[in-house]
Design a protein around this motif. Structure first.
Motif, mmCIF file in Angstrom:
data_model
loop_
_atom_site.group_PDB
_atom_site.id
_atom_site.type_symbol
_atom_site.label_atom_id
_atom_site.label_comp_id
_atom_site.label_asym_id
_atom_site.label_seq_id
_atom_site.Cartn_x
_atom_site.Cartn_y
_atom_site.Cartn_z
ATOM 1 N N ARG A 240 0.863 -1.189 0.000
ATOM 2 C CA ARG A 240 0.000 0.000 0.000
ATOM 3 C C ARG A 240 0.891 1.228 0.000
ATOM 4 O O ARG A 240 1.704 1.425 0.913
ATOM 5 N N ILE A 241 0.781 2.039 -1.032
ATOM 6 C CA ILE A 241 1.568 3.270 -1.138
ATOM 7 C C ILE A 241 0.576 4.408 -1.342
ATOM 8 O O ILE A 241 0.002 4.567 -2.422
ATOM 9 N N ILE A 242 0.360 5.183 -0.284
ATOM 10 C CA ILE A 242 -0.638 6.247 -0.298
ATOM 11 C C ILE A 242 0.050 7.574 -0.604
ATOM 12 O O ILE A 242 0.919 8.031 0.141
ATOM 13 N N ALA A 243 -0.315 8.176 -1.721
ATOM 14 C CA ALA A 243 0.272 9.439 -2.158
ATOM 15 C C ALA A 243 -0.570 10.600 -1.647
ATOM 16 O O ALA A 243 -1.792 10.623 -1.836
ATOM 17 N N VAL A 244 0.071 11.575 -0.996
ATOM 18 C CA VAL A 244 -0.633 12.702 -0.384
ATOM 19 C C VAL A 244 -0.150 14.004 -1.010
ATOM 20 O O VAL A 244 1.044 14.316 -0.980
#
Length: 399
Positions: A240-244
């Motif tokens: 899971r790679i959450i880009a903000v």
């Protein structure tokens, strides 16, 4: 018919023969003062002195650190200067005592040195170096040469050399401990990206955070450094790679580098760390802050899960303090910083080049614009407006 010799090689060899030991007059983008547009000027670049290398810059890019120094830093100290620290080029000549490099070598100048002899270079857990420009001049953002005399002048004035590199010039002089030699086959208009941003973000995930397979990550800020951090998280096996980011235009690009989810903090009434905690059953395993904003640094730390969460500060600022409540750390989180992705520069950058040449590392995808050096102010504007990831500036082929 005998072997064919590339005209570029002939030109490079001829240039070295005719300019070695002499002052070179060339074009450079000069920063005369804080928040002033850069001015294309003819400057004088002196020959390299002991353990120095003079490099003909072929391509360079604009990094947010250049922007910060030019337009956002509160102090006017450090002008006039030649900025730029993401470049690649060809060695024109070397000074006395240089044995590792020679005229004609393709190289990347580096803002982090590696002398290979000091306490830091000999320690496996850091990429700091006592020979680095920042170690020699604490708190400064420029270098004036190993003997405190700049190699650059314009209109009779000394030009400070930004971060020891000054790549917004057709020629520059760099200490040999801050130069990485790369293969002749490596395309210089892509190699310049390894001088800072891509190496910094990618290494922050792999070397500093030590992202683990199957883990969850949050990356704050989707400029070149943040996108490289996303790429590093993917390479390390995060699921899971959450880009903000507040600029949703960048989400599609982040997906290309491996991001799996996207969040715009402005879409939520809760603090972003609470939003992330709700999405991940208490917080992500790893977070990387790539904006240089101290408030975001705190949010990134507090978005990590207690017990084992690791947050890495990657973005640069030196004008504000960063803080959090001690309980955030007492509960088991780790807060770390990363310089140049933790890479020991001279030995590691060539390995990144090899990875690119073997299609194991993306570089082309970071290039959003290509312009000549004399359009450098346009490149800065594109960065400010959030329209570019990296603008490659190609320098003239004269001299």
């Amino acid at each position: 018919m005998g072997p064919q010799i590339s005209p570029q090689i002939i030109g490079s060899t001829f240039a070295a023969m005719t300019t070695a030991g002499k002052v070179i007059r060339c074009k450079a983008a000069v920063a005369w003062g804080l928040s002033q547009p850069l001015v294309m000027e003819e400057i004088e670049v002196a020959p390299p002195k002991e353990r120095e290398v003079r490099i003909k810059i072929v391509a360079t890019t604009v990094c947010h650190t250049d922007l910060y120094f030019l337009r956002e830093k509160s102090s006017s100290e450090g002008f006039p200067a030649v900025l730029g620290h993401e470049g690649a080029g060809i060695v024109e000549s070397v000074g006395p005592g240089v044995s590792r490099l020679k005229a004609g070598d393709r190289v990347i100048p580096l803002f982090v040195s590696q002398c290979g002899e000091c306490r830091f270079c000999l320690h496996p857990e850091t990429n700091h170096c006592n020979m680095n420009w920042s170690s020699q001049r604490p708190g400064k953002r420029y270098d004036v040469g190993s003997d405190t005399t700049s190699r650059m002048k314009c209109k009779g004035q000394t030009l400070l050399q930004f971060m020891g590199t000054s790549t917004f010039s057709e020629y520059t002089v760099v200490n040999e401990t801050a130069v990485a030699k790369i293969p002749d086959s490596a395309p210089l208009d892509k190699m310049c990206l390894l001088g800072c941003g891509v190496s910094t973000g990618y290494g922050a995930a792999i070397n500093t955070a030590k992202v683990k397979p199957g883990s969850s990550c949050a990356v704050f800020g989707l400029g070149a450094v943040g996108l490289a951090a996303v790429m590093g998280c993917k390479a390390a096996g995060a699921t899971r790679i959450i880009a903000v980011d507040i600029n949703e235009v960048k989400f599609e690009k982040a997906k290309l580098f491996g991001a799996t989810e996207f969040i715009n903090p402005r879409d939520h009434s809760k603090p972003i760390q609470q939003v992330l905690a709700g999405m991940t059953d208490g917080g992500v395993d790893f977070s990387l802050e790539c904006t240089g904003n101290v408030d975001v640094m705190r949010s990134a730390l507090e978005s990590c899960v207690k017990g084992w969460g690791v947050s890495v500060v990657v973005g640069y600022t030196d004008t504000h303090d960063v803080c959090t409540r001690p309980l955030q750390l007492l509960s088991g989180r780790t807060w770390k910083g990363s310089l140049f992705g933790g890479y020991k520069s001279v030995e590691s950058v060539p390995k990144l080049v090899d990875d690119y040449m073997a299609n194991k590392l993306k570089l082309d995808e970071f290039v959003s614009h290509t312009l000549p050096l004399d359009s450098i102010n346009e490149a800065f504007d594109l960065l400010v407006q959030g329209k570019s990831i990296r603008t490659v500036l190609k320098l003239s082929t004269g001299h």
